[in-house]
Write an enzyme that holds these catalytic residues in place. Structure first.
Site, PDB file in Angstrom:
ATOM      1  N   LYS A   1      23.490  21.061 -12.809  1.00  0.00           N
ATOM      2  CA  LYS A   1      23.985  22.218 -13.889  1.00  0.00           C
ATOM      3  C   LYS A   1      22.957  23.201 -13.303  1.00  0.00           C
ATOM      4  O   LYS A   1      21.453  23.027 -13.604  1.00  0.00           O
ATOM      5  CB  LYS A   1      23.873  21.522 -15.333  1.00  0.00           C
ATOM      6  CG  LYS A   1      24.406  22.679 -16.023  1.00  0.00           C
ATOM      7  CD  LYS A   1      24.717  22.216 -17.483  1.00  0.00           C
ATOM      8  CE  LYS A   1      23.454  21.553 -18.112  1.00  0.00           C
ATOM      9  NZ  LYS A   1      23.770  20.976 -19.420  1.00  0.00           N
TER      10      LYS A   1
ATOM     11  N   ASP B   1      25.665  20.199 -31.504  1.00  0.00           N
ATOM     12  CA  ASP B   1      26.837  20.693 -30.720  1.00  0.00           C
ATOM     13  C   ASP B   1      27.568  19.396 -30.135  1.00  0.00           C
ATOM     14  O   ASP B   1      27.861  19.300 -29.018  1.00  0.00           O
ATOM     15  CB  ASP B   1      26.479  21.555 -29.446  1.00  0.00           C
ATOM     16  CG  ASP B   1      27.514  22.186 -28.934  1.00  0.00           C
ATOM     17  OD1 ASP B   1      28.503  22.517 -29.727  1.00  0.00           O
ATOM     18  OD2 ASP B   1      27.352  22.766 -27.755  1.00  0.00           O
TER      19      ASP B   1
ATOM     20  N   VAL C   1      28.592  23.695 -13.280  1.00  0.00           N
ATOM     21  CA  VAL C   1      28.183  22.388 -12.841  1.00  0.00           C
ATOM     22  C   VAL C   1      28.750  22.200 -11.501  1.00  0.00           C
ATOM     23  O   VAL C   1      30.329  22.206 -11.300  1.00  0.00           O
ATOM     24  CB  VAL C   1      28.757  21.424 -13.764  1.00  0.00           C
ATOM     25  CG1 VAL C   1      28.139  20.013 -13.309  1.00  0.00           C
ATOM     26  CG2 VAL C   1      28.074  21.945 -15.357  1.00  0.00           C
TER      27      VAL C   1
ATOM     28  N   ILE D   1      32.640  21.585 -10.448  1.00  0.00           N
ATOM     29  CA  ILE D   1      33.431  20.681 -11.285  1.00  0.00           C
ATOM     30  C   ILE D   1      33.584  21.070 -12.869  1.00  0.00           C
ATOM     31  O   ILE D   1      34.132  20.457 -13.613  1.00  0.00           O
ATOM     32  CB  ILE D   1      32.915  18.988 -11.268  1.00  0.00           C
ATOM     33  CG1 ILE D   1      31.549  19.032 -11.682  1.00  0.00           C
ATOM     34  CG2 ILE D   1      32.914  18.540  -9.728  1.00  0.00           C
ATOM     35  CD1 ILE D   1      30.879  17.561 -11.612  1.00  0.00           C
ATOM     36  N   GLY D   2      32.861  21.966 -13.167  1.00  0.00           N
ATOM     37  CA  GLY D   2      33.092  22.357 -14.662  1.00  0.00           C
ATOM     38  C   GLY D   2      32.223  23.718 -14.805  1.00  0.00           C
ATOM     39  O   GLY D   2      31.287  24.056 -14.001  1.00  0.00           O
TER      40      GLY D   2
ATOM     41  N   GLY E   1      30.313  25.779 -18.261  1.00  0.00           N
ATOM     42  CA  GLY E   1      30.073  25.845 -19.895  1.00  0.00           C
ATOM     43  C   GLY E   1      29.130  26.847 -20.380  1.00  0.00           C
ATOM     44  O   GLY E   1      29.039  27.854 -19.273  1.00  0.00           O
TER      45      GLY E   1
ATOM     46  N   TYR F   1      26.176  27.131 -20.847  1.00  0.00           N
ATOM     47  CA  TYR F   1      24.754  26.956 -20.132  1.00  0.00           C
ATOM     48  C   TYR F   1      25.016  27.546 -18.698  1.00  0.00           C
ATOM     49  O   TYR F   1      24.051  28.218 -18.208  1.00  0.00           O
ATOM     50  CB  TYR F   1      24.159  25.533 -20.230  1.00  0.00           C
ATOM     51  CG  TYR F   1      22.981  25.606 -19.421  1.00  0.00           C
ATOM     52  CD1 TYR F   1      21.747  25.793 -20.246  1.00  0.00           C
ATOM     53  CD2 TYR F   1      22.741  25.029 -18.021  1.00  0.00           C
ATOM     54  CE1 TYR F   1      20.358  25.452 -19.592  1.00  0.00           C
ATOM     55  CE2 TYR F   1      21.520  25.111 -17.271  1.00  0.00           C
ATOM     56  CZ  TYR F   1      20.459  25.108 -18.127  1.00  0.00           C
ATOM     57  OH  TYR F   1      19.256  24.947 -17.739  1.00  0.00           O
ATOM     58  N   GLY F   2      26.126  27.253 -18.065  1.00  0.00           N
ATOM     59  CA  GLY F   2      26.359  27.484 -16.769  1.00  0.00           C
ATOM     60  C   GLY F   2      27.137  26.890 -15.854  1.00  0.00           C
ATOM     61  O   GLY F   2      27.836  25.925 -16.494  1.00  0.00           O
TER      62      GLY F   2
END
Length: 739
Positions: free
Chosen positions: A457, A552, A444, A436-437, A439, A441-442
């Site tokens: 995540k 952030d 999701v 679904i996403g 970022g 970071y990695g």
């Protein structure tokens, strides 16, 4: 031999010297006395040097330097006069006399040459004492000049003293002048290649001026003057009383014969006079016609022998003179060559010394550079060793810290621990259909754990500082609980997986830009979201024992549930700030900045000084995006300019058509204050920002309540809301929304 001027011809002499009064006398003479193209004689009397006596006998030994000096002086003296005469078409003669008594020399020259006019310049009208560097020269000449000569004294171009001629010259003067040998002229002088220049030789072919008719020589003029002076003034030459006119004429004739040995340029030629005529004259005078023929023949033979010997002697003398001249020229050339060579040697020596000095300087520079390079190399080696030791030490500390964290994670009971098998089953082995996403970071994934919808995540293997962010987010979210902070349900520390509660409406960024063709957010909900974000941010800033700075804050990190309740996520970059400096302008210093471009505090980005007001700047940009739904690049500048111009309505999100302009303008101005470049200009979150956002949220709730009621009850609620409002400003905003 050249001819002298006729005794009846009018002759004019101008006495000149190295001053401007002589030039005035020359101009006056040419303007007033020159008639019938008569030649003007320019006379200069030169005092002989005290340490040298230039005579005819010493002319050969005169040095070249003295001759050149004399010629240069005379050229400077006569050059202006020549040019002036050439422009006026006047013929001139130049005469240079050398005498100690200047006035006597002028009077003698006038007497000898039967001069009719004498012109002298004066330095003043009454005191004529500066002329020719001798006192009263003009007055002495005026008194001593012969009666047949007129004397003019000129001052500033006008005659101040005129003594007219009182009669013609006496007969004896005319006879004596005719009996004297004529002056030497350039046409009668012999030309010779073997000439020795005298210091008084003058060439008159300069400055475009033609040579004068008679180029008189100093010693000739002096001898003529002395001879006539002695004859006409016997009282002045008592030592020569025994001389008669004949002997004087002989002396002058001998001088004249010698003067023929000078060429036009004043060079003396070694041409012997014809002594045969003298011998023949003496023979004719001493031989008796009655003498025996034999005696005459003997005398004649003796004369022939003497003539032959004399001729041989003269030839030998001429040859010796030529050799001497050649040797002198060679010596001069050798001397010049020697001087040039010496000059070149001196220049070469100076050049060599300069080159050696430059070499020494370059050697010193090179040595200094080598030493500096060696020192820099040693310093670099030391720095490299220190850096290597520091890296090894940091690596060891990081490993120890990681082991400690892992050990702590194994024993940490603040969150539920999931193993990787459970994560893989829940995500269907990280299926793309459940993603679904994505970022920094990695990725999701949407999943279900324990019959609860969750968002997982997963840390990417190549994520920068991913492990550190994972640990930071676990530490923060496992210690805090707040309705506006995303809830951490569990984690898998071995593989870097975080399990959050699932947010049905995704991120605020997706909803503002309507990704997936989602409906637009009403303005009242946007005001509610803004107040909730500020509430969650204040909770982080008031965390105990140390405040937390998110670093952030942006729409992508604000998640919305099914009721559009906002929650702050991604606290992996948050930092703890000491309470003593949490609200200071100069804050906690970090070695490197973190965050997203356009949302980072400019002061924090430049100085590395972190504080709670660093998040206020990010909040200001986020609030502007809530009402405009535009990218953050330069957004604060565009909004400020639109408000000043009264075109702010054009920047608002066009998908919302019922914006309350007064309220949204207040909202935008508050956001602009939050996005000030300097921290000290930004308002406080707890005392200024949050109360204003809560007031706007209340207006939004009231607006939603009035929309759902009937028109009558809606009007009553408007009146009650207006009467119960604590602020007149709130009433104006609400009335604007109703309209």
């Amino acid at each position: 031999m050249g001819s002298t001027p006729s005794p009846t011809a009018t002759q004019t002499v101008v006495a000149i010297d190295k001053d401007r009064y002589s030039q005035q006398a020359v101009k006056w003479t040419i303007d007033h006395l020159l008639v019938n193209n008569h030649t003007v004689i320019f006379l200069h009397v030169r005092r002989p040097p005290s340490n040298s006596h230039y005579t005819f006998a010493m002319a050969e030994t005169t040095t070249g330097a003295a001759r050149e000096q004399f010629e240069a002086e005379m050229s400077q003296l006569f050059l202006p006069i020549r040019g002036f005469c050439a422009r006026n078409g006047v013929q001139l003669r130049e005469v240079v006399l050398e005498e100690t008594d200047i006035s006597k020399a002028i009077v003698d020259y006038v007497t000898i040459n039967n001069i009719h006019n004498v012109v002298l310049g004066a330095s003043s009208r009454n005191a004529l004492t500066r002329k020719f560097k001798n006192p009263d020269v003009p007055s002495i000449v005026a008194k001593s000049a012969p009666d047949f000569c007129a004397v003019y004294v000129i001052y500033k171009g006008k005659p101040v003293s005129v003594r007219s001629a009182r009669g013609p010259p006496p007969a004896n003067y005319a006879q004596l002048r005719q009996s004297l040998p004529p002056l030497v002229t350039p046409n009668t002088l012999p030309e010779s290649d073997d000439a020795v220049k005298t210091p008084f030789g003058r060439g008159n072919m300069r400055a475009g001026v033609p040579p004068p008719h008679n180029s008189d020589r100093r010693f000739i003029e002096n001898d003529q003057m002395r001879a006539v002076s002695r004859l006409t003034n016997p009282l002045k030459s008592s030592s020569l009383d025994s001389l008669d006119i004949y002997s004087s004429k002989k002396a002058l004739t001998f001088k004249e014969s010698l003067s023929e040995d000078f060429d036009v340029q004043g060079n003396m030629c070694f041409k012997s006079p014809d002594f045969s005529e003298i011998f023949e004259q003496n023979t004719n005078n001493t031989t008796d016609p009655s003498s025996p023929t034999l005696a005459n023949r003997d005398i004649e033979a003796e004369m022939q022998r003497l003539k032959l010997e004399l001729k041989q002697t003269i030839d030998m003398y001429s040859t010796a003179c030529k050799e001497a001249i050649t040797a002198k020229q060679q010596a001069r050339e050798l001397h010049n060559c020697k001087m040039e060579e010496a000059k070149k040697v001196e220049q070469a020596r100076h050049a060599e010394e300069t080159a050696l000095a430059l070499v020494e300087v370059e050697k010193a520079k090179s040595k200094a550079a080598i030493e500096a390079a060696q020192a820099a190399q040693r310093i670099a080696e030391l720095e490299a060793q220190k850096r290597l030791h520091a890296e090894l030490k940091a690596k060891q500390e990081a490993e120890e810290k990681m082991r400690a964290l892992n050990a702590l994670a194994q024993n940490d009971h603040r969150y539920r621990r999931y193993n990787i098998d459970e994560i893989e089953v829940a995500t269907e082995y990280f299926s793309e259909s459940l993603k679904i996403g994505e970022g920094g970071y990695g990725p999701v994934y949407r999943a279900s754990l324990d019959h609860t919808p969750v968002a997982i995540k997963v840390l990417s293997p190549d994520a920068t500082h991913g492990r550190k962010q994972f640990q930071q987010e676990v530490e923060v979210l496992s210690c805090i609980r707040h309705p506006n902070m995303v809830l951490l349900l569990g984690a898998c520390p071995e593989y870097g997986c975080l399990v959050y509660e699932f947010m049905d409406n995704g991120s605020l960024e997706d909803r503002l830009f309507r990704r997936g063709n989602t409906p637009s957010i009403p303005w009242s909900v946007r005001f509610k979201i803004a107040a909730e974000i500020a509430t969650g941010l204040l909770f982080l800033h008031q965390a105990k024992p140390e405040p937390l700075v998110h670093r952030d804050l942006k729409p992508a990190n604000i998640l919305l549930d099914r009721n559009y309740t906002s929650k702050i996520s991604d606290v992996g970059l948050s930092r703890l700030v000491p309470p003593s400096v949490a609200d200071k302008v100069t804050q906690y210093r970090l070695t490197s900045t973190a965050g997203t471009f356009c949302y980072i505090d400019p002061e924090y980005q430049q100085t590395g000084m972190l504080g709670t007001k660093s998040d206020i700047y990010s909040l200001g940009v986020l609030l502007l995006q809530i009402v405009t739904a535009k990218p953050p690049m330069g957004l604060s500048h565009h909004v400020e300019r639109a408000i000043d111009r009264g075109t702010f309505a054009e920047l608002l999100d066009p998908t919302v058509t019922d914006w309350p302009m007064e309220g949204v303008v207040l909202f935008a101005k508050l956001a602009l204050k939050c996005s000030e470049l300097r921290r000290k200009d930004r308002p406080d979150l707890g005392s200024v920002i949050l109360p204003e956002l809560n007031r706007l949220r209340s207006l939004g709730h009231a607006y939603e309540a009035h929309r759902s009621s009937s028109s009558s009850s809606y009007s009553n609620s408007i009146n009650s809301s207006s009467s119960s409002s604590n602020s007149s400003n709130d009433g104006r905003i609400f009335n604007g929304m109703h309209q």
